[in-house]
Design an enzyme around this catalytic site. Structure first.
Site, PDB file in Angstrom:
ATOM      1  N   ASP A 158      33.160 -18.272  40.188  1.00 16.28           N
ATOM      2  CA  ASP A 158      33.566 -16.714  39.233  1.00 16.28           C
ATOM      3  C   ASP A 158      33.403 -16.779  37.924  1.00 16.28           C
ATOM      4  O   ASP A 158      34.707 -17.825  37.348  1.00 16.28           O
ATOM      5  CB  ASP A 158      33.971 -15.995  40.129  1.00 16.28           C
ATOM      6  N   ASN A 166      31.336  -9.085  27.921  1.00 13.97           N
ATOM      7  CA  ASN A 166      30.604  -8.301  27.484  1.00 13.97           C
ATOM      8  C   ASN A 166      31.090  -6.429  26.954  1.00 13.97           C
ATOM      9  O   ASN A 166      30.660  -6.628  26.503  1.00 13.97           O
ATOM     10  CB  ASN A 166      30.312  -7.211  29.339  1.00 13.97           C
ATOM     11  N   HIS A 171      26.388  -6.717  26.242  1.00 11.57           N
ATOM     12  CA  HIS A 171      25.271  -7.183  27.689  1.00 11.57           C
ATOM     13  C   HIS A 171      24.661  -8.457  27.506  1.00 11.57           C
ATOM     14  O   HIS A 171      24.226  -9.496  28.230  1.00 11.57           O
ATOM     15  CB  HIS A 171      25.050  -6.964  28.190  1.00 11.57           C
ATOM     16  N   ASP A 175      24.781 -11.825  29.646  1.00 13.24           N
ATOM     17  CA  ASP A 175      23.332 -13.006  29.848  1.00 13.24           C
ATOM     18  C   ASP A 175      23.565 -14.348  29.329  1.00 13.24           C
ATOM     19  O   ASP A 175      23.009 -14.925  30.082  1.00 13.24           O
ATOM     20  CB  ASP A 175      21.999 -11.852  29.609  1.00 13.24           C
ATOM     21  N   GLU A 201      28.204 -12.225  37.924  1.00 19.30           N
ATOM     22  CA  GLU A 201      28.963 -13.651  37.638  1.00 19.30           C
ATOM     23  C   GLU A 201      29.822 -14.717  38.732  1.00 19.30           C
ATOM     24  O   GLU A 201      30.318 -15.144  38.386  1.00 19.30           O
ATOM     25  CB  GLU A 201      30.179 -13.417  36.520  1.00 19.30           C
TER      26      GLU A 201
END
Length: 293
Positions: A158, A166, A171, A175, A201
């Site tokens: 993770d 973010n 965002h 990504d 994530e």
């Protein structure tokens, strides 16, 4: 009255008979010669057509009979054969066209099926396996373990404090971070292993024939690779870390989901240790590896 000898009396008859025989023989020979010439002339077109037909079957470049002369009947036969061959040629061309089109459609169909299969099996953002496809591979690995008693491990990774990425960079940058982390995780495993994005994530890694030490080593190598990476996006340089939890199959794991849940619990242990570390869940205790500076 005087009498002539028999030989003299019949000489004229013999001469006449001989003349008739010679004339008959000559006429017969002449008739035979004429008949032979007529037959030869009549058969010549047939032989020529036969030869042309034989050549037509042997020479791929020859696609039509030539035109032949001769009697009206033979001319009509030749024309009929040419017409038949022309129709056969058209039928063959149409058959070839249909066959070619069918092959193209079949190839396109298989390509579309393969594309749909990839779409169904992969995560659109990272290109990694998605949850459904990963679980299919994991179930197969579980069956392999049950049959052959081979080791099997699961890692759950993770991205640490991903919300901050973010919030700080947007965002699209988030990504890109997810894509790059997925790439680094996949680059850090063996060809027999599988990496999937389970959502957000979070990533899950299937390690075939890997005991706890091997799983720990691979997890640590992936963690260090992500920690050292600089992710570029829109002129920005972004650094992130990951936490990894792992578990090795045990007799208490009834299915692959149980093994994933143990690895997920180990991930929470790694987070509680301060993040950017690896924690392995064993049957007794979880043994985290602390952050290596």
């Amino acid at each position: 009255m005087s009498r002539r000898p028999v030989s003299v009396a019949y000489k004229a008859i013999d001469d006449t008979a001989r003349t008739i025989v010679l004339l008959g023989t000559g006429l017969a020979l002449l008739s035979i010669a004429l008949a032979w010439m007529i037959a030869r002339n009549a058969a010549a077109p047939v032989r020529a057509m036969t030869q042309a037909a034989r050549q037509l079957g042997r020479d791929p470049s020859m696609t039509m009979l030539p035109r032949f002369g001769g009697s009206q009947e033979f001319f009509e036969l030749s024309a009929s054969l040419r017409s038949l061959l022309r129709r056969i040629g058209v039928a063959e061309q149409e058959s070839h066209r249909v066959e070619t089109q069918s092959t193209l459609i079949e190839r396109r169909f298989h390509a579309e099926i393969a594309t749909l299969q990839r779409v169904a099996d992969t995560d659109p953002l990272t290109g990694l396996l998605n949850r459904r496809s990963f679980l299919m591979h994991a179930d197969d690995a579980m069956l392999h373990h049950d049959r052959h008693q081979r080791s099997l491990s699961i890692l759950v990774a993770d991205i640490d404090v991903f919300k901050r990425v973010n919030d700080s960079y947007g965002h699209p940058a988030g990504d890109e971070v997810i894509r790059q982390v997925g790439f680094l995780l996949e680059a850090g495993v063996r060809s027999s292993d599988k990496v999937a994005r389970f959502g957000g994530e979070e990533f899950v890694i299937l390690l075939r024939d890997a005991d706890e030490d091997q799983a720990r080593h691979l997890a640590e190598r992936m963690r260090l690779a992500v920690r050292a990476a600089v992710i570029h996006h829109a002129g920005l340089e972004i650094r992130v870390t990951i936490s990894i939890g792992g578990a090795v199959i045990s007799t208490n794991d009834t299915d692959i989901q149980a093994l994933i849940e143990r690895a997920d619990r180990a991930l929470y242990d790694a987070k509680s240790q301060g993040r950017d570390c690896v924690s392995m869940d064993s049957r007794d205790t979880a043994s985290p590896i602390q952050n290596v500076a």
